[in-house]
Write an enzyme that holds these catalytic residues in place. Structure first.
Site, PDB file in Angstrom:
ATOM      1  N   HIS A   1      56.356 -57.476  15.337  1.00  0.00           N
ATOM      2  CA  HIS A   1      57.191 -57.781  14.168  1.00  0.00           C
ATOM      3  C   HIS A   1      58.683 -57.557  14.439  1.00  0.00           C
ATOM      4  O   HIS A   1      59.520 -58.298  13.937  1.00  0.00           O
ATOM      5  CB  HIS A   1      56.691 -57.002  12.943  1.00  0.00           C
ATOM      6  CG  HIS A   1      55.347 -57.488  12.499  1.00  0.00           C
ATOM      7  ND1 HIS A   1      54.246 -56.676  12.387  1.00  0.00           N
ATOM      8  CD2 HIS A   1      54.917 -58.743  12.202  1.00  0.00           C
ATOM      9  CE1 HIS A   1      53.193 -57.406  12.020  1.00  0.00           C
ATOM     10  NE2 HIS A   1      53.576 -58.653  11.903  1.00  0.00           N
TER      11      HIS A   1
ATOM     12  N   ASP B   1      50.325 -60.623   6.104  1.00  0.00           N
ATOM     13  CA  ASP B   1      50.233 -59.172   6.225  1.00  0.00           C
ATOM     14  C   ASP B   1      51.532 -58.475   5.818  1.00  0.00           C
ATOM     15  O   ASP B   1      51.538 -57.302   5.483  1.00  0.00           O
ATOM     16  CB  ASP B   1      49.841 -58.778   7.666  1.00  0.00           C
ATOM     17  CG  ASP B   1      50.743 -59.438   8.707  1.00  0.00           C
ATOM     18  OD1 ASP B   1      51.886 -58.986   8.879  1.00  0.00           O
ATOM     19  OD2 ASP B   1      50.305 -60.416   9.350  1.00  0.00           O
TER      20      ASP B   1
ATOM     21  N   ASP C   1      54.838 -67.244  11.987  1.00  0.00           N
ATOM     22  CA  ASP C   1      54.002 -66.106  12.376  1.00  0.00           C
ATOM     23  C   ASP C   1      52.547 -66.512  12.162  1.00  0.00           C
ATOM     24  O   ASP C   1      51.876 -66.051  11.248  1.00  0.00           O
ATOM     25  CB  ASP C   1      54.384 -64.898  11.520  1.00  0.00           C
ATOM     26  CG  ASP C   1      53.598 -63.658  11.902  1.00  0.00           C
ATOM     27  OD1 ASP C   1      52.828 -63.711  12.870  1.00  0.00           O
ATOM     28  OD2 ASP C   1      53.742 -62.644  11.199  1.00  0.00           O
TER      29      ASP C   1
HETATM   30  N1  AG3 Z   1      49.734 -63.499  14.632  1.00  0.00           N
HETATM   31  C1  AG3 Z   1      49.412 -63.792  16.006  1.00  0.00           C
HETATM   32  C2  AG3 Z   1      48.131 -63.202  16.459  1.00  0.00           C
HETATM   33  C3  AG3 Z   1      47.582 -63.772  17.708  1.00  0.00           C
HETATM   34  C4  AG3 Z   1      46.555 -62.859  18.251  1.00  0.00           C
HETATM   35  N2  AG3 Z   1      45.575 -63.539  18.991  1.00  0.00           N
HETATM   36  C5  AG3 Z   1      44.401 -62.977  19.359  1.00  0.00           C
HETATM   37  N3  AG3 Z   1      44.122 -61.758  19.072  1.00  0.00           N
HETATM   38  N4  AG3 Z   1      43.545 -63.715  19.995  1.00  0.00           N
HETATM   39  C6  AG3 Z   1      49.804 -62.149  14.246  1.00  0.00           C
HETATM   40  C7  AG3 Z   1      50.175 -61.963  12.816  1.00  0.00           C
HETATM   41  C8  AG3 Z   1      50.914 -60.693  12.618  1.00  0.00           C
HETATM   42  N5  AG3 Z   1      51.797 -60.765  11.501  1.00  0.00           N
END
Ligand code: AG3
Length: 285
Positions: free
Chosen positions: A62, A86, A155
């Site tokens: 973040h 989140d 995000d």
């Molecule tokens: N967004 C990206 C997460 C990617 C993780 N990938 C995985 N574990 N295969 C995260 C959101 C946080 N705000």
């Protein structure tokens, strides 16, 4: 009895975390949502079986998705955040008094509600009065916008399931149009390490390079994501992510960060040779 959560990172590699208890499990209209409590990583959020964040290392992700563009763009007043129900990115954004408005387009209301209840340390900025939450598909939301934002933060989840549309050429084109003439877009760019992730990374990069005049990639170490080596994209109409970094201006704010520093910012754009090579392959038109 021992309880373990595992996420496969490839068909032959997985990350396993010992779990004390499962705090929440539910199925929304869009995905399966789980929250676990673990001794090593604290609480963690899982969507469709993939770790989205853990209390132990979410600060890295973040801080890097927010402070990098904020230290470059000299006057951010209006921000669009896509995904990120989140609240982690919002928590970092609300530290900037010059931001007047934050629109958050999150497809899944249930993610926001679950995080508010079980992950208060992440979602604590979600009551800021500058924040406007829209429960709709980010792709559709941004399509309607023109010349409105200084910064767009994408995000997203990985490029399959509900997040798939957020990796398309059409989506990046819409983001370009939604930005003002000196706007910046930052996105989570997957990992270069395992083959399937590297392919996703290259595909996204090619589409961004085609959509923006300036497009650079930066890295961070995120221990709980596949391979621990993660990339972010910095796409921009005017500002260069390193030449236009104003370290003094950023430091003068006195923000309290645990990962981000302007020195690290510069280093984060220096990529390993194999990653440069991957990206170069799709940069040549
Ligand atoms: N967004 C990206 C997460 C990617 C993780 N990938 C995985 N574990 N295969 C995260 C959101 C946080 N705000």
């Amino acid at each position: 009895m021992e309880l373990w959560f595992s996420e496969p990172h490839t068909p032959d590699v997985k990350l396993s975390v010992r779990v004390e208890k499962q705090l929440y499990s539910g199925e929304s209209e869009f995905q399966r949502i789980d929250v676990f409590e673990s001794p090593e990583l604290g609480r963690f959020l899982v969507l469709d079986g993939f770790v989205m964040l853990t209390e132990k290392d979410e600060f890295i992700y973040h801080e890097m998705i927010v402070h990098v563009p904020m230290a470059v763009h000299p006057n951010v007043h209006s921000v669009l955040v896509i995904g990120a129900g989140d609240g982690g990115a919002v928590r970092e954004l609300v530290k900037y008094p010059e931001i007047e408005r934050i629109d958050l387009a999150e497809i899944d209301r249930q993610v926001v509600e679950v995080c508010r209840e079980y992950l208060p340390r992440v979602s604590c900025g979600m009551n800021d009065e500058r924040l406007h939450i829209y429960y709709e598909d980010g792709l559709k939301f941004v399509r309607r916008k023109e010349n409105e934002y200084d910064l767009i933060i994408v995000d997203s989840t990985d490029p399959f399931g509900p997040g798939e549309g957020l990796f398309t050429k059409e989506f990046y084109g819409s983001c370009y149009k939604a930005l003002r003439e000196d706007g910046v877009m930052v996105n989570q760019h997957e990992s270069p390490f395992y083959e399937a992730d590297a392919m996703a990374c290259m595909r996204a990069h090619r589409r961004i390079v085609e959509s923006f005049p300036i497009s650079r990639v930066y890295q961070a170490h995120i221990p709980t994501y596949p391979s621990g080596h993660w990339l972010f994209g910095f796409a921009s109409k005017r500002y260069h992510p390193v030449h236009d970094l104003d370290s003094e201006r950023w430091l003068a704010r006195g923000l309290d960060t645990r990962y981000y520093t302007p020195r690290l910012h510069q280093g984060a754009f220096c990529l390993p040779a194999y990653v440069e090579k991957l990206l170069r392959k799709v940069e040549i038109r």
